[in-house]
Design a protein around this motif. Structure first.
Motif, short mmCIF file in Angstrom:
data_model
loop_
_atom_site.label_atom_id
_atom_site.label_comp_id
_atom_site.label_asym_id
_atom_site.label_seq_id
_atom_site.Cartn_x
_atom_site.Cartn_y
_atom_site.Cartn_z
N PHE A 115 0.85 -1.18 0.00
CA PHE A 115 0.00 0.00 0.00
C PHE A 115 0.89 1.23 0.00
O PHE A 115 2.09 1.14 0.30
N ARG A 116 0.33 2.37 -0.30
CA ARG A 116 1.08 3.62 -0.19
C ARG A 116 0.13 4.72 0.26
O ARG A 116 -1.08 4.67 0.03
N GLN A 117 0.73 5.72 0.89
CA GLN A 117 -0.05 6.87 1.33
C GLN A 117 0.71 8.14 0.99
O GLN A 117 1.81 8.37 1.50
N ALA A 118 0.13 8.91 0.10
CA ALA A 118 0.71 10.20 -0.26
C ALA A 118 0.28 11.24 0.77
O ALA A 118 -0.74 11.07 1.44
N PRO A 119 1.04 12.33 0.89
CA PRO A 119 0.67 13.36 1.87
C PRO A 119 -0.74 13.87 1.64
O PRO A 119 -1.11 14.24 0.52
N GLU B 127 -5.55 9.30 1.26
CA GLU B 127 -5.84 8.05 1.94
C GLU B 127 -4.88 6.95 1.50
O GLU B 127 -4.23 7.04 0.46
N LEU B 128 -4.85 5.90 2.31
CA LEU B 128 -4.06 4.73 1.97
C LEU B 128 -4.58 4.10 0.69
O LEU B 128 -5.79 3.91 0.53
N GLU B 129 -3.67 3.78 -0.20
CA GLU B 129 -4.05 3.25 -1.52
C GLU B 129 -3.37 1.91 -1.75
O GLU B 129 -2.16 1.77 -1.52
N GLY B 130 -4.12 0.94 -2.23
CA GLY B 130 -3.52 -0.34 -2.57
C GLY B 130 -2.68 -0.24 -3.82
O GLY B 130 -3.07 0.43 -4.79
N VAL B 131 -1.52 -0.89 -3.82
CA VAL B 131 -0.60 -0.83 -4.96
C VAL B 131 -0.49 -2.19 -5.66
O VAL B 131 -0.64 -2.27 -6.88
N THR C 207 5.13 9.26 -5.23
CA THR C 207 5.65 9.68 -3.93
C THR C 207 4.70 9.32 -2.81
O THR C 207 3.48 9.50 -2.92
N GLY C 208 5.27 8.81 -1.72
CA GLY C 208 4.47 8.48 -0.56
C GLY C 208 5.20 7.53 0.37
O GLY C 208 6.33 7.12 0.08
N ILE C 209 4.55 7.17 1.45
CA ILE C 209 5.08 6.14 2.34
C ILE C 209 4.49 4.81 1.89
O ILE C 209 3.26 4.69 1.75
#
Length: 133
Positions: free
Chosen positions: A38-42, A45-49, A92-94
């Protein structure tokens, strides 16, 4: 103790590549039915990758990364990799990995669904990916 540890996040230029790792510690990778990224951009919301089943027969990707990202697993190193090519600033994101372990209810079928997370019972702490020139 179920534990997943991500690494590999870094600053990359648009068009560049990074490979993220999700290492299963405490219990081997084969203790998981599924591993998902998953990733979360600033401010978002959390997004599945992407996701991969234990057998590797099912892999899936978000439309935004299809053709650019690739997920794989290595039982020898207890690691799931996310190879990210042709990176874009919007990547970009965590980035987090989550796992569905054998200690939870088994899946009804050998298929993973990108973005689904209600069944995941292990999570990593995240790794930062920044794509910028």
């Amino acid at each position: 103790q179920l534990q997943l540890v991500e690494s590999g996040g870094d600053l990359a230029q648009p068009g560049g590549s990074l490979r993220l790792s999700c290492v299963a510690s405490g219990f081997r990778l084969d203790y998981y039915y599924e591993i998902a990224w998953f990733r979360q951009a600033p401010g978002k919301e959390l997004e599945g990758v992407s996701c991969i089943t234990r057998s590797g027969d099912s892999t899936n990707y978000a439309d935004s990364v299809k053709g650019r990202f690739s997920i794989s697993r290595d039982f020898d190193t207890n690691t799931v990799y996310l190879q990210m090519n042709s990176l874009k600033p919007e990547d970009t994101g965590i980035y987090y990995c989550g796992g569905h372990s054998l200690f939870s209810k088994p899946p009804a079928e050998n298929v993973c669904t990108v973005g689904r997370r209600d069944h995941l019972d292990a999570w990593g702490q995240g790794t930062q990916v920044t794509v910028s020139s």
